[in-house]
Design an enzyme around this catalytic site. Structure first.
Site, PDB file in Angstrom:
ATOM      1  CB  SER A   1      13.097   3.479   4.678  1.00 36.30           C
ATOM      2  OG  SER A   1      12.114   2.617   5.220  1.00 36.30           O
ATOM      3  CG  HIS A   2      14.444  -0.777   8.969  1.00 37.55           C
ATOM      4  ND1 HIS A   2      14.918   0.433   9.402  1.00 37.55           N
ATOM      5  CD2 HIS A   2      14.956  -1.707   9.813  1.00 37.55           C
ATOM      6  CE1 HIS A   2      15.677   0.242  10.476  1.00 37.55           C
ATOM      7  NE2 HIS A   2      15.707  -1.045  10.757  1.00 37.55           N
ATOM      8  CB  SER A   3      10.659  -0.799   3.479  1.00 33.71           C
ATOM      9  OG  SER A   3      10.027  -0.702   2.225  1.00 33.71           O
TER      10      SER A   3
END
Lengths: 126, 234
Positions: free
Chosen positions: A8-10
């Site tokens: 994920s981007h996070s």
């Protein structure tokens, strides 16, 4: 056992998704990776590659991705790694849950886990 | 250190300096239609690449390009890491036997092929491909058909890339984050096409310093912004 990597981007989102899927997936090995490596949002190919290697116990890895560059960086990581790994074209949370459950089957393969992850695309919520 | 290796190391350093200078400009372009991180990402990544290639013991062109690409992959992240860095790594073997007109064309073509394959973008999608496609086609044609020296051919290619950047302004984005904006992306210059142009301008500067100066200035009136593909196959 087929391993899973959640990208994920996070990092927080990846950890959370891995946590949810882990409840259903029992022994399934799930690695969560996210962020730009500098404390911000993004994805980094090297970090995904390390996660793929950590998730593999010899039976291969299915990679679940969120958006945009996560796909490109996962592709680079797979090309660079020696591990047999594929990306599942699936919604990241639902797909990871499906994949984690499927991976617990003694007959599970990279392909069967990916298929079940991708089956989550058709799930209707209402 | 070979002259060629030295030139490529100098080129990476020149690109790093330029992108540091353009950091806020690229970020401004990206804040209009993207997530405002292109300037910072590129400046940080190329600075790290310049440091990494400066530390190579025997910097031949292939090793320098590969090292720069791998550094971009690990430092830039986002979509720019794989598109700029991954494509450099993938194309680097074309420079195995050094820098010649032939190997430079092969390198440029392989780089473009990887960018298009990875990003799945075509000319007109308002991406770096809009600068890269005319530049690579012009470079190849200038070397192979017009028999120009590589530095002069590169000069024509930079002019083609500039036209490609200009071409991104009035069109609507259909790839990348800008595509979510739809028609609101019209009127904004694409940051990826712009940074691609800056990189090529620095390559030309360094190539000019190390090689022969171009025999003539590029003719802006010739070769269309979007070559029809057959131009390069003659």
């Amino acid at each position: 056992m087929v391993g899973l990597v959640v990208v994920s981007h996070s990092q927080t989102a990846a950890d959370g998704i891995a946590e949810v899927a882990g409840e259903m997936g029992g022994e399934t090995r799930i690695e969560a990776v996210g962020g730009d490596g500098q404390g911000g949002f993004g994805t980094v190919a090297d970090n995904i590659e390390a996660a793929i290697e950590a998730a593999d116990d010899g039976d291969g890895v299915v990679v679940l991705v969120d958006l945009g560059s996560a796909v490109m960086n996962a592709e680079v990581a797979i090309e660079t790694s020696d591990v047999e790994a594929v990306i599942a074209d699936a919604p990241v949370l639902e797909g990871t849950v499906n994949a984690a459950v499927t991976a617990t089957s003694p007959k599970a393969t990279v392909e069967s886990v990916r298929e079940q992850a991708e089956a989550a695309r058709g799930v209707e919520k209402l | 250190m070979s002259d060629e290796g030295e030139a490529v190391v100098a080129a990476v350093a020149a690109v790093a300096d330029r992108l540091e200078t353009e950091r806020s400009h690229l970020t401004d372009l990206d804040s209009a239609i993207g997530d405002a991180d292109h300037g910072g990402n590129m400046a940080r990544g190329w600075a790290a690449a310049a440091e990494a290639v400066a530390e190579l013991d025997d910097p031949e062109p292939m090793a320098v390009v590969k090292t720069a690409g791998k550094t971009l992959l690990s430092e830039v992240g986002g979509a720019s890491g794989p598109l700029y860095g991954g494509s450099l790594v993938f194309a680097s073997p074309e420079l195995e036997d050094g820098l010649t007109a032939e190997s430079s064309v092969a390198f440029a073509e392989t780089y473009l092929e990887k960018v298009q394959d990875r990003g799945d973008a075509r000319v007109g999608d308002k991406t770096m491909v809009d600068a890269l496609v005319p530049a690579v086609h012009t470079f190849k044609k200038s070397v192979e058909v017009d028999d120009m020296e590589p530095v002069a051919a590169l000069s024509k290619a930079v002019a083609a890339a500039q036209r490609g950047v200009d071409f991104t302004v009035p069109i609507r984005a259909s790839k990348g984050r800008a595509s979510y904006l739809g028609w609101r992306s019209v009127g904004h210059q694409d940051p990826g096409a712009t940074s691609t142009l800056y990189i090529m301008e620095e390559l030309l500067d360094v190539a000019t310093a190390y090689g022969e100066a171009p025999e003539e200035l590029p003719d802006h009136a010739e070769s269309p912004t979007i070559p029809d593909g057959e131009v390069t196959e003659d």
